[in-house]
Motif scaffolding. Structure first.
Motif, PDB file in Angstrom:
ATOM      1  N   ALA A  39      58.578  19.265  42.060  1.00  0.00           N
ATOM      2  CA  ALA A  39      57.471  19.617  42.968  1.00  0.00           C
ATOM      3  C   ALA A  39      57.286  18.489  43.985  1.00  0.00           C
ATOM      4  N   PRO A  40      56.800  18.827  45.169  1.00  0.00           N
ATOM      5  CA  PRO A  40      56.579  17.783  46.179  1.00  0.00           C
ATOM      6  C   PRO A  40      55.398  16.891  45.812  1.00  0.00           C
ATOM      7  N   LYS A  41      55.439  15.663  46.303  1.00  0.00           N
ATOM      8  CA  LYS A  41      54.318  14.731  46.139  1.00  0.00           C
ATOM      9  C   LYS A  41      53.166  15.195  47.019  1.00  0.00           C
ATOM     10  N   LEU A  42      51.968  14.791  46.662  1.00  0.00           N
ATOM     11  CA  LEU A  42      50.777  15.122  47.429  1.00  0.00           C
ATOM     12  C   LEU A  42      50.649  14.122  48.576  1.00  0.00           C
ATOM     13  N   ASP A  43      50.694  14.600  49.803  1.00  0.00           N
ATOM     14  CA  ASP A  43      50.635  13.728  50.977  1.00  0.00           C
ATOM     15  C   ASP A  43      49.373  12.869  50.973  1.00  0.00           C
ATOM     16  N   GLY A  44      49.540  11.599  51.319  1.00  0.00           N
ATOM     17  CA  GLY A  44      48.414  10.693  51.447  1.00  0.00           C
ATOM     18  C   GLY A  44      48.007   9.995  50.167  1.00  0.00           C
ATOM     19  N   ALA A  74      39.846  -7.190  45.410  1.00  0.00           N
ATOM     20  CA  ALA A  74      39.077  -8.068  46.295  1.00  0.00           C
ATOM     21  C   ALA A  74      38.370  -7.291  47.404  1.00  0.00           C
ATOM     22  N   GLY A  75      37.894  -6.084  47.079  1.00  0.00           N
ATOM     23  CA  GLY A  75      37.126  -5.304  48.043  1.00  0.00           C
ATOM     24  C   GLY A  75      37.937  -4.520  49.048  1.00  0.00           C
ATOM     25  N   GLN A  76      39.245  -4.566  48.951  1.00  0.00           N
ATOM     26  CA  GLN A  76      40.086  -3.837  49.892  1.00  0.00           C
ATOM     27  C   GLN A  76      41.104  -3.001  49.123  1.00  0.00           C
ATOM     28  N   GLY A  77      41.541  -1.923  49.748  1.00  0.00           N
ATOM     29  CA  GLY A  77      42.566  -1.091  49.137  1.00  0.00           C
ATOM     30  C   GLY A  77      42.500   0.336  49.621  1.00  0.00           C
ATOM     31  N   PRO A  78      43.564   1.092  49.362  1.00  0.00           N
ATOM     32  CA  PRO A  78      43.608   2.489  49.817  1.00  0.00           C
ATOM     33  C   PRO A  78      42.762   3.400  48.937  1.00  0.00           C
ATOM     34  N   ARG A  79      42.317   4.494  49.515  1.00  0.00           N
ATOM     35  CA  ARG A  79      41.625   5.530  48.764  1.00  0.00           C
ATOM     36  C   ARG A  79      41.939   6.870  49.422  1.00  0.00           C
TER      37      ARG A  79
END
Length: 88
Positions: A39-44, A74-79
């Motif tokens: 199955a394809p990965k979920l974009d993003g 440290a308060g930063q990162g993707p979501r």
């Protein structure tokens, strides 16, 4: 709805949050159980199991559902998030 998604994964733990909201943490065992080979990965998303979009759509027939991913240091990162309601 979440019981169906958790299936027979014994490590899956559905957590009540109150106000008719529930949390199903994505453990390694649950990730392996719900990943659809080919199955394809979920974009993003960085960590979403392949094919989780079809599971979200199926679960949303019974009520609103969301897959949420966050990776903070440290308060930063993707979501990222994806929500479905009534199969859409």
């Amino acid at each position: 709805m979440l019981r169906k998604l958790a299936g027979s994964t014994t490590e899956a733990c559905i957590v009540p949050l109150g106000q008719h909201l529930w949390l199903l943490p994505m453990t390694n065992a649950l990730f392996d159980a719900v990943t659809a080979t080919g199955a394809p990965k979920l974009d993003g998303f960085r960590q979403a199991p392949a094919g989780v979009d079809r599971l979200l759509t199926a679960c949303s027939e019974a009520g609103p559902v969301a897959y949420v991913e966050a990776d903070y240091s440290a308060g930063q990162g993707p979501r990222a998030r994806r929500s479905e309601m009534q199969g859409r």
